[in-house]
Write a protein that holds these residues in place. Structure first.
Motif, PDB file in Angstrom:
ATOM      1  N   SER A 277       1.222  11.135  -1.462  1.00  0.00           N
ATOM      2  CA  SER A 277       0.368  10.101  -0.876  1.00  0.00           C
ATOM      3  C   SER A 277      -0.884  10.707  -0.249  1.00  0.00           C
ATOM      4  CB  SER A 277       1.147   9.287   0.157  1.00  0.00           C
ATOM      5  OG  SER A 277       1.390  10.066   1.290  1.00  0.00           O
ATOM      6  N   VAL A 282      -3.574   8.131   1.109  1.00  0.00           N
ATOM      7  CA  VAL A 282      -2.821   6.932   1.481  1.00  0.00           C
ATOM      8  C   VAL A 282      -1.918   7.235   2.673  1.00  0.00           C
ATOM      9  CG1 VAL A 282      -0.966   5.387   0.743  1.00  0.00           C
ATOM     10  CG2 VAL A 282      -2.837   5.910  -0.816  1.00  0.00           C
ATOM     11  N   GLU A 283      -1.937   6.312   3.620  1.00  0.00           N
ATOM     12  CA  GLU A 283      -1.095   6.473   4.795  1.00  0.00           C
ATOM     13  C   GLU A 283       0.123   5.567   4.664  1.00  0.00           C
ATOM     14  OE1 GLU A 283      -1.530   5.937   9.575  1.00  0.00           O
ATOM     15  OE2 GLU A 283      -3.343   5.875   8.338  1.00  0.00           O
ATOM     16  N   LYS A 285       3.160   3.595   6.515  1.00  0.00           N
ATOM     17  CA  LYS A 285       3.686   3.132   7.809  1.00  0.00           C
ATOM     18  C   LYS A 285       5.082   2.581   7.596  1.00  0.00           C
ATOM     19  CE  LYS A 285      -0.091   2.938  10.583  1.00  0.00           C
ATOM     20  NZ  LYS A 285      -0.821   2.338  11.675  1.00  0.00           N
ATOM     21  N   GLY A 320      -5.728   4.024   1.321  1.00  0.00           N
ATOM     22  CA  GLY A 320      -5.346   2.784   1.989  1.00  0.00           C
ATOM     23  C   GLY A 320      -4.029   2.968   2.703  1.00  0.00           C
ATOM     24  N   MET A 321      -3.305   1.877   2.800  1.00  0.00           N
ATOM     25  CA  MET A 321      -2.105   1.904   3.609  1.00  0.00           C
ATOM     26  C   MET A 321      -0.940   1.324   2.812  1.00  0.00           C
ATOM     27  SD  MET A 321      -2.311   2.227   7.280  1.00  0.00           S
ATOM     28  CE  MET A 321      -3.317   1.042   8.091  1.00  0.00           C
ATOM     29  N   TRP A 323       2.916  -0.179   3.643  1.00  0.00           N
ATOM     30  CA  TRP A 323       3.888  -0.517   4.678  1.00  0.00           C
ATOM     31  C   TRP A 323       5.274  -0.577   4.047  1.00  0.00           C
ATOM     32  CZ3 TRP A 323      -0.874  -2.793   4.459  1.00  0.00           C
ATOM     33  CH2 TRP A 323      -1.656  -2.713   5.610  1.00  0.00           C
ATOM     34  N   ASP A 340       1.401  -2.784  -0.513  1.00  0.00           N
ATOM     35  CA  ASP A 340       0.201  -1.943  -0.596  1.00  0.00           C
ATOM     36  C   ASP A 340      -1.062  -2.797  -0.513  1.00  0.00           C
ATOM     37  OD1 ASP A 340      -0.773  -2.783  -3.266  1.00  0.00           O
ATOM     38  OD2 ASP A 340       1.066  -1.837  -3.982  1.00  0.00           O
ATOM     39  N   GLN A 341      -2.197  -2.120  -0.443  1.00  0.00           N
ATOM     40  CA  GLN A 341      -3.488  -2.825  -0.409  1.00  0.00           C
ATOM     41  C   GLN A 341      -4.262  -2.525  -1.683  1.00  0.00           C
ATOM     42  OE1 GLN A 341      -4.854  -0.661   3.140  1.00  0.00           O
ATOM     43  NE2 GLN A 341      -4.889  -2.638   4.152  1.00  0.00           N
TER      44      GLN A 341
END
Ligand code: ADP
Ligand code: MG
Length: 405
Positions: A277, A282-283, A285, A320-321, A323, A340-341
Motif C-alpha cells: 500500500s 495508500v493509507e 485505517k 488515498g485511503m 477503511w 476505498d476511494q
C-alpha cells in the motif's frame, strides 16, 4: 403485452449487450404495446372505454426506470390527443399526473426487491392506478351503479393480469439466471482442471532445475556467479508460489477450518499488505470489533481478504485511503467492510466481477475476485459490492458468526 416480455428474454438479452440500448429497445416495445392497447379498447357504452394500457406502462417503468416511464406516459398522452380533446383526454392526463410519481417512487424499491415483493408492488400499483382512474372519471362524469360495476371488474382484471405478467417475467428471469450460473460454474470447473494439470506439469521440471542449481552452488565459485545462482533459485521459488496460488482454487481441498478471531486475522492481513500500500501512497485505517469469531480456514480467508484489499489499493493509482472495519450484525453475521476511494465500477462491471479472467488492468489476471468469491462461498458467507464510478467501492463480506465458549 406478452411480446415485449418474450422478446426481451429470448433475443434482447442475447444480442444487445449494453443495458442502455436494452432499455431503449424495451421502451419502444412497451410503447408499441401501449399503442395496441389503446387502439383496441373494449367499449362499455357511455360508461367507459376500458383497456389495459396500465400494464405496459407499469412493467415498462418498473423494469426500465424513470426515463422509460416518462417516455411511455408522454406516448399515452400524445396518442390520446390524436383521438381528440374530450373528457377522456383530461381523464388520461390527470390519472397519469397522479399515478406516475407514485410509480416512480416505488420503482427504486422494486428494483432492489426480490420476486415476491416485486409482485406485491406491481399489483399494488395497478390497484392504485385503477382506483385513481375510477375516481377521476367518476368526478368528471358522475358516478352510477352501472359505472362502478364496470370499473370494479376492470380493476380486478387489471390486478390479476399485472400479477400474472409480473410472475411470468420474474420466473423467466430466474430461469435465465440459473442458466447463467450453471454456465459459469462449468467454466470454472474446466479452468480449475486445466490449471491443476498445468501446474503439476510445470512444477516437476522446475524442481529438477532448482536441485541442479543448488548442486552448482559450490563454495569456491566467484561471488558474482554465486549471486546469479541465488537469484535463479529465488525466481524459481517465486514462480512456484504463483503456481501454489493457482492451485488453491484448482482442487477442492478439504477445508481445515478452525475458530478464527476476525480482528486479529485482519491485523495480520494489513501487516502483509502494508508495504504494497505504501507503494501506491495508500493509507489503511482500521476499526475492528473485538468479539468477532468465525469458523473458517485462516490461510484461505487471508487470501481472499488480500485479493480484495489489493484491488482496493490498485483502484487508487494516485493514493488515498482504505477503511477496513469488522463488526457483528444483529442477524448473526460478521460483517467485514473494505472501502476505498478509487475509480469505482459501473453496474455492468460489478455484474461481471468474479467471472474468470475478467480484468480491466493491463497486467491483471482476473482471477483474484473469482478466488475470493469462491473462498467466501465455501465458508457459507457472501460478498456484497457497492460501487460508484470515480467515488469508490465498498466490499462487504458477510460470514456466519460463531460464539467463543
Ligand atoms: P485483477 O485484479 O487481476 O484485474 P480481479 O479479479 O482481482 O482481477 O479484479 C477484476 C476486476 O474488477 C479488476 O480488473 C477491476 O477492474 C475490478 N475491481 C475489483 N475491485 C475493484 C475496486 N475496489 N475498485 C475498482 N475496480 C475494482
Ligand atoms: Mg486483483
Amino acid at each position: 403485452m406478452v411480446i415485449p416480455i418474450f422478446t426481451y428474454y429470448t433475443f434482447i438479452t442475447e444480442w444487445v449487450k449494453s443495458s442502455k440500448n436494452r432499455n431503449l429497445i424495451m421502451s419502444v416495445l412497451w410503447g408499441i404495446s401501449i399503442l395496441f392497447c389503446m387502439s383496441f379498447p373494449v367499449d362499455f357504452g357511455e360508461n367507459a372505454r376500458l383497456e389495459l394500457r396500465i400494464i405496459p406502462l407499469l412493467l415498462g417503468t418498473l423494469y426500465g426506470g424513470v426515463w422509460p416511464g416518462i417516455f411511455l406516459s408522454a406516448l399515452i398522452i400524445l396518442y390520446r390527443l390524436y383521438f381528440g380533446i374530450s373528457v377522456g383526454f383530461y381523464n388520461t392526463v390527470f390519472v397519469l399526473l397522479f399515478s406516475l410519481p407514485v410509480i416512480l417512487f416505488f420503482q427504486k424499491m422494486f428494483a432492489s426487491s426480490k420476486k415476491d415483493r416485486r409482485v406485491k408492488i406491481a399489483v399494488g400499483l395497478a390497484f392504485y392506478y385503477c382506483l385513481i382512474g375510477l375516481t377521476i372519471f367518476g368526478i368528471l362524469r358522475g358516478f352510477s351503479i352501472e359505472y362502478l360495476k364496470v370499473q370494479i371488474i376492470h380493476l380486478i382484471f387489471a390486478m390479476v393480469v399485472t400479477w400474472f405478467f409480473t410472475i411470468l417475467t420474474e420466473t423467466i428471469r430466474e430461469i435465465r439466471q440459473m442458466r447463467l450460473e450453471m454456465e459459469n460454474s462449468e467454466k470454472l470447473r474446466v479452468i480449475s482442471e486445466l490449471t491443476s494439470v498445468f501446474a503439476h506439469e510445470i512444477r516437476n521440471p522446475m524442481q529438477v532445475t532448482r536441485g541442479f542449481l543448488q548442486l552448482l552452488n559450490e563454495p569456491d565459485l566467484p561471488s558474482k556467479k554465486k549471486e546469479y545462482i541465488q537469484l535463479s533459485i529465488e525466481e524459481l521459488d517465486r514462480a512456484n508460489e504463483i503456481i501454489n496460488d493457482f492451485l488453491t482454487f484448482g482442487k477442492p481441498t478439504i477445508n481445515h477450518n478452525e475458530r478464527i478471531n476476525v480482528g486479529s486475522q485482519l491485523h495480520r492481513v494489513v501487516n502483509i499488505i502494508q508495504s504494497y500500500s505504501l507503494n501506491y501512497n495508500v493509507e489503511i485505517k482500521t476499526d475492528f470489533f473485538d468479539d468477532c469469531w468465525i469458523y473458517a480456514n485462516p490461510q484461505k480467508l487471508n487470501q481472499s481478504l488480500i485479493n480484495i484489499l489489493k484491488n482496493a489499493i490498485e483502484s487508487m493509482p494516485n493514493g488515498g485511503m482504505v477503511w477496513i472495519t469488522c463488526t457483528a450484525t444483529d442477524d448473526g453475521n460478521i460483517k467485514i467492510s473494505i472501502k476505498d476511494q478509487g475509480i469505482g465500477m459501473t453496474k455492468e462491471q460489478i455484474a461481471r466481477l468474479g467471472s474468470p479472467f475478467y480484468s480491466l488492468k493491463e497486467s491483471g489476471t482476473g482471477l483474484g475476485m473469482m478466488v475470493s468469491f469462491q473462498i467466501v462461498r465455501s465458508f457459507k458467507g457472501k460478498i456484497l459490492v457497492n460501487s460508484e464510478l470515480d467515488r469508490g467501492t465498498e466490499f462487504i463480506i458477510l460470514l456466519p458468526r460463531v460464539t467463543y465458549e
